[in-house]
Write a protein that holds these residues in place. Structure first.
Motif, PDB file in Angstrom:
ATOM      1  N   PRO A  96       0.813  -1.228   0.000  1.00  0.00           N
ATOM      2  CA  PRO A  96       0.000   0.000   0.000  1.00  0.00           C
ATOM      3  C   PRO A  96       0.847   1.279   0.000  1.00  0.00           C
ATOM      4  O   PRO A  96       0.348   2.336  -0.366  1.00  0.00           O
ATOM      5  CB  PRO A  96      -0.813  -0.107   1.298  1.00  0.00           C
ATOM      6  CG  PRO A  96      -0.821  -1.561   1.639  1.00  0.00           C
ATOM      7  CD  PRO A  96       0.502  -2.080   1.160  1.00  0.00           C
TER       8      PRO A  96
ATOM      9  N   LYS B  36      -7.501   8.056  18.174  1.00  0.00           N
ATOM     10  CA  LYS B  36      -8.413   9.001  17.523  1.00  0.00           C
ATOM     11  C   LYS B  36      -9.120   9.878  18.557  1.00  0.00           C
ATOM     12  O   LYS B  36      -9.221  11.098  18.382  1.00  0.00           O
ATOM     13  CB  LYS B  36      -9.433   8.226  16.666  1.00  0.00           C
ATOM     14  CG  LYS B  36      -8.803   7.615  15.418  1.00  0.00           C
ATOM     15  CD  LYS B  36      -9.632   6.490  14.816  1.00  0.00           C
ATOM     16  CE  LYS B  36     -10.781   7.019  13.983  1.00  0.00           C
ATOM     17  NZ  LYS B  36     -11.474   5.889  13.286  1.00  0.00           N
ATOM     18  N   GLN B  65      -2.526  -5.069   7.718  1.00  0.00           N
ATOM     19  CA  GLN B  65      -3.792  -4.322   7.722  1.00  0.00           C
ATOM     20  C   GLN B  65      -3.773  -3.228   8.787  1.00  0.00           C
ATOM     21  O   GLN B  65      -4.229  -2.107   8.546  1.00  0.00           O
ATOM     22  CB  GLN B  65      -4.967  -5.272   8.002  1.00  0.00           C
ATOM     23  CG  GLN B  65      -5.347  -6.128   6.801  1.00  0.00           C
ATOM     24  CD  GLN B  65      -6.384  -7.196   7.143  1.00  0.00           C
ATOM     25  OE1 GLN B  65      -6.686  -7.420   8.307  1.00  0.00           O
ATOM     26  NE2 GLN B  65      -6.906  -7.851   6.117  1.00  0.00           N
ATOM     27  N   GLU B  69      -3.964   0.761   7.994  1.00  0.00           N
ATOM     28  CA  GLU B  69      -5.112   1.548   8.461  1.00  0.00           C
ATOM     29  C   GLU B  69      -4.637   2.729   9.315  1.00  0.00           C
ATOM     30  O   GLU B  69      -5.089   3.857   9.123  1.00  0.00           O
ATOM     31  CB  GLU B  69      -6.055   0.656   9.285  1.00  0.00           C
ATOM     32  CG  GLU B  69      -7.338   1.379   9.681  1.00  0.00           C
ATOM     33  CD  GLU B  69      -8.262   0.522  10.540  1.00  0.00           C
ATOM     34  OE1 GLU B  69      -7.842  -0.577  10.962  1.00  0.00           O
ATOM     35  OE2 GLU B  69      -9.398   0.969  10.792  1.00  0.00           O
ATOM     36  N   TRP B  70      -3.739   2.480  10.230  1.00  0.00           N
ATOM     37  CA  TRP B  70      -3.293   3.532  11.139  1.00  0.00           C
ATOM     38  C   TRP B  70      -2.552   4.643  10.380  1.00  0.00           C
ATOM     39  O   TRP B  70      -2.776   5.812  10.602  1.00  0.00           O
ATOM     40  CB  TRP B  70      -2.356   2.971  12.223  1.00  0.00           C
ATOM     41  CG  TRP B  70      -3.026   2.070  13.218  1.00  0.00           C
ATOM     42  CD1 TRP B  70      -4.211   1.402  13.073  1.00  0.00           C
ATOM     43  CD2 TRP B  70      -2.552   1.735  14.530  1.00  0.00           C
ATOM     44  NE1 TRP B  70      -4.494   0.674  14.192  1.00  0.00           N
ATOM     45  CE2 TRP B  70      -3.504   0.849  15.114  1.00  0.00           C
ATOM     46  CE3 TRP B  70      -1.422   2.074  15.265  1.00  0.00           C
ATOM     47  CZ2 TRP B  70      -3.341   0.324  16.398  1.00  0.00           C
ATOM     48  CZ3 TRP B  70      -1.260   1.542  16.540  1.00  0.00           C
ATOM     49  CH2 TRP B  70      -2.208   0.682  17.097  1.00  0.00           C
ATOM     50  N   LEU B  72      -1.978   4.954   6.706  1.00  0.00           N
ATOM     51  CA  LEU B  72      -2.462   5.454   5.410  1.00  0.00           C
ATOM     52  C   LEU B  72      -3.909   5.948   5.491  1.00  0.00           C
ATOM     53  O   LEU B  72      -4.225   7.018   4.969  1.00  0.00           O
ATOM     54  CB  LEU B  72      -2.321   4.376   4.336  1.00  0.00           C
ATOM     55  CG  LEU B  72      -0.872   3.985   3.998  1.00  0.00           C
ATOM     56  CD1 LEU B  72      -0.846   2.848   2.984  1.00  0.00           C
ATOM     57  CD2 LEU B  72      -0.070   5.181   3.490  1.00  0.00           C
ATOM     58  N   THR B  73      -4.771   5.185   6.139  1.00  0.00           N
ATOM     59  CA  THR B  73      -6.181   5.596   6.207  1.00  0.00           C
ATOM     60  C   THR B  73      -6.367   6.696   7.254  1.00  0.00           C
ATOM     61  O   THR B  73      -6.922   7.756   6.957  1.00  0.00           O
ATOM     62  CB  THR B  73      -7.079   4.385   6.544  1.00  0.00           C
ATOM     63  OG1 THR B  73      -6.740   3.302   5.676  1.00  0.00           O
ATOM     64  CG2 THR B  73      -8.552   4.729   6.385  1.00  0.00           C
ATOM     65  N   GLU B  74      -5.886   6.448   8.472  1.00  0.00           N
ATOM     66  CA  GLU B  74      -6.094   7.411   9.566  1.00  0.00           C
ATOM     67  C   GLU B  74      -4.991   8.454   9.646  1.00  0.00           C
ATOM     68  O   GLU B  74      -5.087   9.415  10.414  1.00  0.00           O
ATOM     69  CB  GLU B  74      -6.230   6.662  10.897  1.00  0.00           C
ATOM     70  CG  GLU B  74      -7.371   5.647  10.939  1.00  0.00           C
ATOM     71  CD  GLU B  74      -8.753   6.296  10.797  1.00  0.00           C
ATOM     72  OE1 GLU B  74      -8.871   7.528  10.994  1.00  0.00           O
ATOM     73  OE2 GLU B  74      -9.710   5.561  10.462  1.00  0.00           O
ATOM     74  N   GLU B  75      -3.935   8.250   8.876  1.00  0.00           N
ATOM     75  CA  GLU B  75      -2.846   9.219   8.740  1.00  0.00           C
ATOM     76  C   GLU B  75      -2.127   9.560  10.045  1.00  0.00           C
ATOM     77  O   GLU B  75      -1.711  10.697  10.260  1.00  0.00           O
ATOM     78  CB  GLU B  75      -3.356  10.489   8.035  1.00  0.00           C
ATOM     79  CG  GLU B  75      -3.837  10.163   6.618  1.00  0.00           C
ATOM     80  CD  GLU B  75      -4.227  11.411   5.824  1.00  0.00           C
ATOM     81  OE1 GLU B  75      -4.176  12.515   6.375  1.00  0.00           O
ATOM     82  OE2 GLU B  75      -4.575  11.244   4.635  1.00  0.00           O
ATOM     83  N   SER B 101       5.158   8.469   4.167  1.00  0.00           N
ATOM     84  CA  SER B 101       3.905   8.852   4.821  1.00  0.00           C
ATOM     85  C   SER B 101       4.096   8.922   6.337  1.00  0.00           C
ATOM     86  O   SER B 101       3.185   8.633   7.103  1.00  0.00           O
ATOM     87  CB  SER B 101       2.796   7.865   4.461  1.00  0.00           C
ATOM     88  OG  SER B 101       3.178   6.542   4.803  1.00  0.00           O
TER      89      SER B 101
END
Lengths: 377, 377
Positions: A96, B36, B65, B69-70, B72-75, B101
């Motif tokens: 990714p 978060k 995963q 998620e931590w 790339l998705t949640e940045e 990133s």
């Protein structure tokens, strides 16, 4: 655009017990040199990056270094898929993040349907998959073979074709009618063997992995790159290299690679092989398959040969082994033996048994009547 | 800035044979929820992401995963190191791409000396290393223990301190005087045991991994986060969670996690355990250590208990096992036995041997003289 096509690196593979990592590092570096000399716009790697689903740490290190150098240091876009030798899950580690720098690594069937658009071309990266993956993806329990699944896969890929673009498929499977070597793992499902090449006609180029010979498939628009190294003796006469494709003209041509150590067949007698004058003419560092002309048993043969030739992958007899009786004929003075003893030896050699007293009597009588005058038997 | 500190995930670890992956996925999701809710600026992961150097495919999938998620998705910026349970080489796969990133993963000693600057802080990510790594890095053959190497490591780290910044060390080792549990792998080198905490005083915070209890070390500026789950029965009373650190004030506080299944100790009799009224009061899905009050042998014990309690990690006897003689006292009608038979039984029970004829004679004589009137012996 100009694209390089390679596949079947099999990092971590051993050749008759010999660790090929130095050879693989050397050949991958040569591929990079070609990519730079040709100034290609992207590099396609059509599966089997690793030889095993759980590669060794040294193998992991070599692949990680290679892809980091190619993609991050040299900034080549990479288009890669997993093959049947790779663990798709393990190989996907980092994927990714890779596409942030134009490194596209697809390991799941679902990813095949998102084309990578680059230059004038749509690249479809279709990894090796199992029939069960197709059954789940298409929700169709009838897809029990790759052959049954592939038409649906190709149809779905073609649905996203942009007619203004060229279309390249990067994939890893066996196309019917291709010719195999000894170093590929057979993938045969449901008794069928291979994908019909007619499915591939709508692509401008199909960059295949799986078979290790570059000439395994002769179809206008599809090629196996072959492995970059000879991975079995059966490949000894194959040219190894990469394809360079020009997407605008559709022309492609082969660039040969020179390995660190060749696979070579050598025919000679034992005495010649150990003769400095002989072996000065041989590249002793090569992986050697030796055809030994001697027929005799040679004690400690392999150890003696390996003193001179460190990478012997096999030794076969050019003229077969001599029989035990041949050995004895050479080592015993038969002229000193009586006819009866010679006959007894012959009987024992052939029957693995001794003469009975009666048999011996018959032979003595027979020899006496032949030798008439009563010479010593 | 606000930073979360976690460590010792041990993805793939089994608890007495039970697969903890669902529990681990659940707890990692809880950590993300805390990150978060607290709107932290970065997450520190202080080693032992995996339980084994060659994790299973399912473990690889969960870690891949989670970090995708931590980061790339949640940045969330991630600051991670390898621990003694991780293969540094395997874990490093993808790392050169991660920092695009703001995911910094250090797996080699040399990387510790390049601080990651973020907000008001310099982060030093010092992975677990072996003495040989220090000998090679410092070109000093005398560094035969971690204890010998660590002063040089810390000195070199401090040489790059920017006095205008805060300084946080993320690392994975045993600090002397810390208290251990059963689920950590001992790292003891050269007979010495642990790093002197005085080495750490110049950091504003030291985010440690390795020990599984959050209170294993009580030093002003250093904490083990502990594992996010209880990985052994010895941890049953430990609070599990993560530290939240405010770098500007240096204050940190603990946020507790609630596991999918607790580890619980249960004391009861076999009859109670199988009584619906009793087990209605128990969370039967928990990992249970059972203290059985019965002393008798119970045939097929584990299978019967597992019908009700699917996650039994051990069964011990609260009051010990009854002896064979106790069992016989319960099952045989001793009042019907003669004194001589009872004595014989006792002898056999204790000596594991039968009475000889002479011994039996002595006992008969003795019993006769005791029972005087000649009652039946």
């Amino acid at each position: 655009m100009k694209v390089l096509h390679t596949a079947d690196w099999h990092i971590g593979k051993k050749l008759h017990g010999y660790d090929l990592l130095p050879d693989q590092a050397y050949i991958l570096d040569q591929i990079l040199k070609i990519a730079k000399a040709e100034a290609v716009d992207a590099i396609m790697i059509a599966g089997d990056l690793y030889d095993r689903s759980v590669p060794s740490e040294d193998s992991v290190r070599l692949l990680n270094q290679t892809i980091a150098e190619w993609n991050l240091t040299e900034e080549f876009p990479l288009l890669a898929i997993s093959g049947n030798h790779d663990s798709a899950t393990r190989l996907a580690t980092g994927a990714p993040w890779f596409n942030q720098s134009n490194f596209h690594l697809h390991t799941r069937l679902a990813e095949a349907f998102n084309p990578i658009e680059m230059g004038d071309t749509q690249f479809y990266l279709l990894p090796y998959f199992e029939p069960v993956d197709a059954r789940i993806y298409f929700e169709d329990p009838e897809l029990r073979t790759i052959q049954a699944a592939m038409p649906k896969v190709i149809e779905k890929i073609k649905a996203s074709f942009d007619p203004a673009k060229k279309h390249i498929l990067v994939s890893h499977f066996f196309v019917s009618g291709s010719s195999k070597t000894d170093s590929e793992t057979k993938i045969e499902v449901g008794g069928l063997d291979g994908i019909n090449g007619n499915l591939l006609t709508d692509f401008d180029y199909v960059a295949l992995g799986h078979l290790h010979g570059k000439d395994a498939l002769k179809v206008d628009n599809a090629r196996y790159s072959g492995s970059p190294l000879k991975y079995s003796l059966s490949e000894k006469n194959q040219a190894k290299g990469v394809w360079i494709l020009e997407t605008d003209t559709g022309e492609f041509s082969f660039r040969e690679l020179t390995p660190l150590h060749e696979i070579e067949e050598l025919q000679a007698s034992f005495a010649e092989l150990l003769d400095p004058e002989f072996y000065a003419t041989v590249d002793r560092e090569n992986y050697l398959s030796i055809l030994l002309e001697d027929r005799a048993v040679i004690p400690n043969l392999m150890n003696q040969l390996r003193q001179v030739y460190p990478r012997i992958i096999q030794v076969e007899r050019a003229n077969g082994f001599e029989t035990a009786i041949e050995t004895r004929l050479k080592t015993e003075n038969i002229k000193e033996k009586s006819p009866i003893t010679l006959t007894e030896d012959f009987f024992t050699e052939v029957s693995q048994d001794d003469l009975t007293a009666l048999q011996k009597k018959w032979i003595e009588d027979g020899l006496h009547s032949i030798l008439k005058k009563g010479g010593a038997i």
